[in-house]
Design a protein around this motif. Sequence first.
Motif, PDB file in Angstrom:
ATOM      1  N   ALA A  54       2.076   2.946  13.910  1.00  0.00           N
ATOM      2  CA  ALA A  54       2.838   4.198  13.970  1.00  0.00           C
ATOM      3  C   ALA A  54       4.293   3.948  13.581  1.00  0.00           C
ATOM      4  N   ARG A  55       4.547   2.865  12.874  1.00  0.00           N
ATOM      5  CA  ARG A  55       5.938   2.535  12.522  1.00  0.00           C
ATOM      6  C   ARG A  55       6.169   2.694  11.022  1.00  0.00           C
ATOM      7  N   ASP A  56       7.453   2.816  10.664  1.00  0.00           N
ATOM      8  CA  ASP A  56       7.855   2.827   9.267  1.00  0.00           C
ATOM      9  C   ASP A  56       7.819   1.394   8.746  1.00  0.00           C
ATOM     10  N   SER A  57       7.677   1.254   7.455  1.00  0.00           N
ATOM     11  CA  SER A  57       7.640  -0.077   6.861  1.00  0.00           C
ATOM     12  C   SER A  57       8.262  -0.027   5.470  1.00  0.00           C
ATOM     13  N   ARG A  58       9.009  -1.104   5.136  1.00  0.00           N
ATOM     14  CA  ARG A  58       9.573  -1.251   3.796  1.00  0.00           C
ATOM     15  C   ARG A  58       9.379  -2.702   3.377  1.00  0.00           C
ATOM     16  N   ASP A  59       8.797  -2.910   2.205  1.00  0.00           N
ATOM     17  CA  ASP A  59       8.604  -4.271   1.706  1.00  0.00           C
ATOM     18  C   ASP A  59       8.504  -4.233   0.186  1.00  0.00           C
ATOM     19  N   GLU A  60       8.259  -5.404  -0.398  1.00  0.00           N
ATOM     20  CA  GLU A  60       8.135  -5.516  -1.843  1.00  0.00           C
ATOM     21  C   GLU A  60       6.716  -5.936  -2.215  1.00  0.00           C
ATOM     22  N   ILE A  61       6.269  -5.436  -3.341  1.00  0.00           N
ATOM     23  CA  ILE A  61       4.964  -5.787  -3.878  1.00  0.00           C
ATOM     24  C   ILE A  61       5.199  -6.432  -5.238  1.00  0.00           C
ATOM     25  N   ARG A  62       4.672  -7.621  -5.421  1.00  0.00           N
ATOM     26  CA  ARG A  62       4.798  -8.319  -6.703  1.00  0.00           C
ATOM     27  C   ARG A  62       3.472  -8.226  -7.449  1.00  0.00           C
ATOM     28  N   PHE A  63       3.590  -8.031  -8.751  1.00  0.00           N
ATOM     29  CA  PHE A  63       2.421  -7.859  -9.612  1.00  0.00           C
ATOM     30  C   PHE A  63       2.178  -9.101 -10.457  1.00  0.00           C
ATOM     31  N   LYS A  64       0.952  -9.233 -10.907  1.00  0.00           N
ATOM     32  CA  LYS A  64       0.594 -10.357 -11.778  1.00  0.00           C
ATOM     33  C   LYS A  64       1.412 -10.351 -13.073  1.00  0.00           C
ATOM     34  N   ASP A  65       1.761  -9.171 -13.566  1.00  0.00           N
ATOM     35  CA  ASP A  65       2.486  -9.055 -14.835  1.00  0.00           C
ATOM     36  C   ASP A  65       4.006  -9.114 -14.680  1.00  0.00           C
TER      37      ASP A  65
END
Length: 184
Positions: A54-65
């Motif tokens: 039930a919490r907010d979240s902020r992060d980064e997603i790295r892609f293969k490209d």
Amino acid sequence: GGVVQSNARFAALWRIPPDLLEAKDDKQLIAFILDQVADPEGFQSKVNELYQSARDSRDEIRFKDGRVYERFSCPVVSEGREVGRIWDFRDITVRTQADEALRASEAKYRLLHDSMRDAFVSVDMEGRITDYNDSYLNMIGYGPEEISALTYKDITPARWHAMETAIVEQQVLPRGYSDIYEKE
């Protein structure tokens, strides 16, 4: 497990085919996305964790490209109960690449700076010493604690003060640097 709403930017960012987006099936979308991300297990784990949170979240997603997205997610609450999640994605690839290039450049500069055999010192416009290398300390005979308490004029013989003031006014201020000169 269904997608209630999405926009064209979402589809473009994730390169989702129209028929897959129209199906509005969360599991199918995630399966499609997993092929793109650099860490599919971590991505899936984070999605599962957020569905249970039930919490907010902020992060980064790295892609293969090489793409990098910032992910923000927060619960949707209606009449006091959680009814879903909002997912917001922003392409931060250019900013991330610039940050990484800056860190690499700084590391390269620091290595050069620290390993130079020539003495190096940098001062601000008030004469405070802002940067130096070990060769400079060895040359002038002061330690790091001592040098931080001194100004450039404190370690320069008085007979050079007028000449250095002129160099600042005539060379440093107009063009950002001075010609090379020697002094004791």
